[in-house]
Structure formats: C-alpha cells, structure tokens
Enzyme design. Structure first.
Site, PDB file in Angstrom:
ATOM      1  N   GLY A  82      44.786 -32.065  91.960  1.00  0.00           N
ATOM      2  CA  GLY A  82      43.779 -31.483  92.830  1.00  0.00           C
ATOM      3  C   GLY A  82      44.011 -31.775  94.298  1.00  0.00           C
ATOM      4  CG  MET A  83      43.010 -35.130  96.141  1.00  0.00           C
ATOM      5  SD  MET A  83      42.673 -36.810  96.729  1.00  0.00           S
ATOM      6  CE  MET A  83      43.476 -37.781  95.475  1.00  0.00           C
ATOM      7  CG  ASP A 199      37.425 -38.643  88.793  1.00  0.00           C
ATOM      8  OD1 ASP A 199      36.637 -38.042  88.044  1.00  0.00           O
ATOM      9  OD2 ASP A 199      38.340 -38.078  89.398  1.00  0.00           O
TER      10      ASP A 199
END
Length: 574
Positions: A82-83, A199
C-alpha cells in the site's frame, strides 16, 4: 515500445549493473539477430543470469537509470504494498542483498503517508527478534527517483498468510496455530519494547518454506512516547478513528486509535487466526464502515460454524481473543501462546518464492496496481477479505487437520485447490512477454468498443486506450478537478468485452451507481463518482446493460415454472 538491440546494449553498459566480462561471454553464445529483436537478446541474458527479468523489462523500456539508487543496485521486485514497492537489491556498502522498500512516487508529497513510512522505519530499527523482519537502515534519497523515503531490511523469502489462504483455503489447525504462536511471540516482544503494532492481519505475517514466521509493517505502530511526531501527524491527517484495517480492527481502536494497547493486537491476531482456520474473514459488509460497525457491535463468530472439525477449546480461544471488551481477552501474548501451544506443530510449507514474486508483479500489472510507465505502487495486492469469498473449497476438514507433521504442505496435493504457484503455465519463455505487456487488449480494440465517458461538465471523453488512469495529477491520463480526488484515483481498462474500473488506493474512494466499490465491471449508463464529488457516466450505446436483481429473479422464476410443468407432464404420462 522497446528499444533496438544496439540501444539495449548501450543501456546495459550505461546502467553499470552488469559485469562487462560476463556480458561479453554471454554475447559470444548469442546468435546474430535482427536489430529490432531486442527481446530475444533480453531473454538470452536472463537465461545466462546476466540480467534478472525485472532488469530486462526496465532496460527494454529504456529505463536504465532506475536500476541504481544511491549505493543500491535494484535486481527484482519482491512485492507491491500500500505504501510502496519492495525491491530485491544489492547494497554495495554492506556488500549483501537487502530488501529495499521505496515509498511510492505518488506519496512523495503526502505528509500522512510519509509519516507512516517513517514510523515503520523508526519502529523497525528498535526491534531485533527472530520473528520480526529486521530493519537495517532508513533514509531519504534525492536520486533519479526524486526525493523519496526508503528503508532497507533483511530479505525474507516468505509467502504472506493471506496469499497462502488464498491458494489452499483454510489451513490445518496445527499449522494455523503454529503460525499464530510465532506471531504472538513476535508481538509479545513488540509490547515489551513499549510498542503496539495496531495493524495485525494476514497480510503482515510472512511464512517461509520451513514454516518460520516473521511479522512486517509497523507503519501504524504506536510508540508509547509523549508527543511522538509521527503519531501526531497520523492522527491529525487521518483522524484518531481511522487508523487500522477494517477487517481486523479492534472496537476500541476504531473509536480512538490512541486507546490501543497490547490487548488490541490480541484482537487483531484473533481475527487473523480466524481467517487461517476458516478461509473467511470474521465480519462482512458492503462498506468499510459497515465492517467496522460489525466489529464494534456483533458478537465474535464461532469458527466451528464454518469448520465443524475445529476442536471446541480451539474455537473458544479464538472467540476469547476476539472479545469486544479488552478486559475479556487474553491479557498478554504470552497467555495467547500458552493457550495455542497444545494445538500447534511446525510443518514445512512448499512454494516457489521466485515464482511467487513474479506472480505478485504480474497481478499488480494486470490489475493496475503497478504502473508499467512508472514504478509507483497503488494498492495492496489483495486482502484475505477479498480472497475469502472464493476460498471455500468443500475440503474434508479431517484430512487437513490430520496432516502428518513430517511431510510438507503442498497446495497441489490439497483437494480442489488452485495451483498458480505450481503450474508451469508461467514458463520462462512466456514470462518475458507477460512482464513486458500491460494489457492483452490493444488500444484499437478498446477504441472500437465505442465507449465514452460523460464528464462532470457534460462533455464526452472517448475511451481510446485499453487502460487509462483517472485523477487530478499530472500522472493521470484523464485529469479532473476536485480537491477530494487523488492524483491517481482509479484505473479503467477494457478486457475485450467489458470496461472495468479499479480503485488505486485513493484516499476518498469511489462509488458505482451509489455503491462504494474497490473494483467493478462497468455497463452502459453506469455512474461513477470519485471522491464523492466528481461523477462520470459511461456513455456506451452498444454496450450491455447492467443485469438487475429483478431480471435474475425473473429468470429463476421461469426456470422453476418450467421445471414444475415438466414434473406435472411427467405425472400425467404415468
């Protein structure tokens, strides 16, 4: 468009990534070909191990400068998150191979994502544990990538738990519990250092061929320090109630991210264990908000309802880990380990890591999550939440739970399992073409569909490319105005029959006909709203209309009527 043979050789020399003597030797065994056949030369150099597939792809596109970053030589892609993108690279300073994680280009000026990326590196540097991927260094480069954050880590050849579940479905109880035990060991150490992961999910648990587990991604880690700059930045930008992944977020963390403690990670691990045991996410909903609300209000599901073969005590442990109130959960990861150990045993996990990394990249390219034009990353490969809808196998629980502890688990040996990691369909001869082509459908085919988009100002935009990015930045093919739009908001592509759309991990999401979606097929007249402010309409005169629930019910009703009439006719004959 790829380069000519002479240009490819020039790019190889200018890149500085290849030993010239080894290159000369390899070229001696390469037959003379047409100047335009640079792909044949690239395949030959891959076979001779002079270039990796990724390096060949970049060089064939003329991007030789992108293979060097400071003292790192980039060799391959390990994964797309995602990053950012995680590369396999050689660190000349350390003289060793490292995993180089580079923040996505589109986040270079995003204060929130940069804060999260720095937080992950800062937390990683504090953690030295056998079940945590070790972080070596973090920094900022101003090289050809522009100013961008990066971290270097140990290269761990692991398959993510959500990938494993996506391939073989639910795992045997002993393997699932062993994975959870190792994860709990890592998280217990994290808590001892004054951190909370926040997370915990299958995406962040890696398993290697020996069954060894390592935890990754501390981008949301809560450092129990006053006025932590990164935590303050995340909270101010994203809000205290938005930090976490909806499918695994503890109720208290959903209300206030700063209230998370060690027991919050117990909840996340409980949800992760539920996925491993059942192949399904704990809660479902039409939107992230509905899923989060379910975590807050609905009772923890019983894994036995999905897999009757799970022992009663095991199911009770998972439910306790997922208790709504932190007070009702296990107080520490040590208690979690103690409860799970009787059910756990280590087994090798058979998979080909090299093929896995190629599949990750091909999947990212095919779904638009990895740009062929720029090495920017835009979304997680997938989540167990999305995989779970297609992982119910109808397998025999007893056969799986009684798997011998001495033999490896091979996805190809399990009944009704998909086999993307063992099939030879992705052969060496065809992989170069697959990696070098973005879409199987040509621009001409897409243009011939006759589809157009009616823009917010009422004008029409012809869809003449097989794949296009829509957003408000310069990287977009179709640029729209709107402060709530991301620079690369979504991608539309034509599959030869239908147009489809996929969210590129935008901040404010998108809806199709008022329903929030991550990806969707598109039909004539569909209304697409980006960031809740820019609405487009698919103007496709010859395209199919979206099937309605009413039409499906009518068809089903007709089938029932015909079956009834046939039965009555049969009775009359008797």
């Amino acid at each position: 468009m790829t380069v000519a043979v002479s240009e490819l050789l020039n790019s190889i020399h200018r890149s500085g990534i290849v030993d010239r003597e080894a290159l000369s030797t390899a070229l001696e065994t390469f037959p003379e070909v047409d100047e335009t056949d640079s792909e044949s030369l690239a395949k030959h150099l891959i076979a001779q191990k002079i270039l990796t597939r990724y390096q060949a792809r970049e060089l064939l596109q003329g991007r030789f400068r992108r293979l060097q970053m400071e003292h790192f030589t980039i060799r391959d892609i390990l994964g797309v998150g995602g990053m950012g993108t995680v590369f396999r690279a050689h660190d000349s300073q350390r003289d060793q191979e490292v995993a180089l994680k580079v923040l996505s280009e589109r986040f270079k000026h995003d204060a929130g994502m940069r804060a999260r990326f720095r937080l992950e590196g800062r937390a990683g540097l504090r953690l030295d544990h056998p079940h945590i991927v070790q972080t070596y260094d973090m920094g900022v480069t101003d090289d050809v990538f522009g100013e961008v954050d990066y971290t270097t880590m140990e290269p761990f050849p692991g398959i993510a738990l959500h990938e494993l579940v996506g391939i073989i479905g639910k795992l045997p109880v002993n393997i699932a519990c062993d994975i959870a035990c190792q994860t709990a060991d890592a998280l217990g150490f994290v808590h001892q250092q004054g951190l909370v992961h926040r997370d915990v999910k299958p995406d962040n648990v890696l398993i290697d061929n020996a069954g060894m587990v390592k935890v990754i991604d501390f981008g949301l880690a809560l450092l129990n320090e006053a006025a932590c700059e990164e935590e303050f930045s995340l909270a101010m930008i994203f809000g205290h109630d938005c930090l976490g992944t909806p499918d695994y977020i503890p109720p208290e963390q959903a209300n206030d991210s700063l209230s998370a403690d060690a027991r919050s990670d117990v909840y996340g691990l409980g949800c992760t264990l539920f996925v491993a045991l059942t192949g399904k996410r704990p809660f479902s909903g039409a939107s992230p908000k509905q899923i989060i609300d379910a975590h807050k209000s609905e009772p923890a599901p019983n894994a036995q309802d999905l897999v009757p073969g799970i022992p009663d005590e095991m199911a009770a442990i998972v439910q306790r880990m997922m208790a709504k109130s932190p007070r009702d959960r296990f107080a520490s990861m040590a208690e979690v380990q103690q409860a799970l150990i009787p059910f756990a045993s280590r087994q090798p996990i058979k998979f080909d890591f090299e093929k896995l990394t190629r599949i990750r990249m091909q999947t990212a390219i095919r779904t638009g999550r990895l740009s062929m034009r720029r090495m920017s990353t835009v979304a997680r490969l997938s989540s167990a939440a999305r995989l779970s809808s297609s992982t119910t196998r109808g397998t025999d629980p007893d056969r799986l739970t009684q798997a011998p502890t001495t033999s490896p688990v091979d996805p190809s040996d399990l009944p009704n399992s998909r086999k993307p990691m063992t099939q030879e369909a992705v052969s060496a001869s065809s992989e170069a073409e697959q990696l070098l082509s973005n879409m199987a459908v040509s621009d001409a085919q897409a243009a011939s569909s006759g589809a157009m988009l009616r823009l917010p100002d009422g004008s029409l935009y012809q869809l003449s490319k097989a794949s296009l990015v829509i957003g408000r930045g310069q990287e977009a093919d179709l640029t729209l105005d709107g402060m709530r739009l991301s620079s690369r908001h979504c991608r539309m592509f034509f599959d030869g029959t239908l147009w489809q759309i996929v969210d590129l991990d935008s901040k404010n999401g998108m809806t199709v006909n008022g329903e929030r979606v991550i990806d969707s097929k598109l039909y004539r007249g569909d209304r697409i709203t980006l960031g809740d402010e820019a609405t487009l309409k698919l103007d496709w005169s010859h395209g199919p209309r979206r099937p309605t629930k009413w039409s499906r019910w009518c068809l089903w009703g007709l089938v029932v009527i015909l079956a009834t009439l046939a039965a009555l006719w049969g009775l009359d004959l008797l």
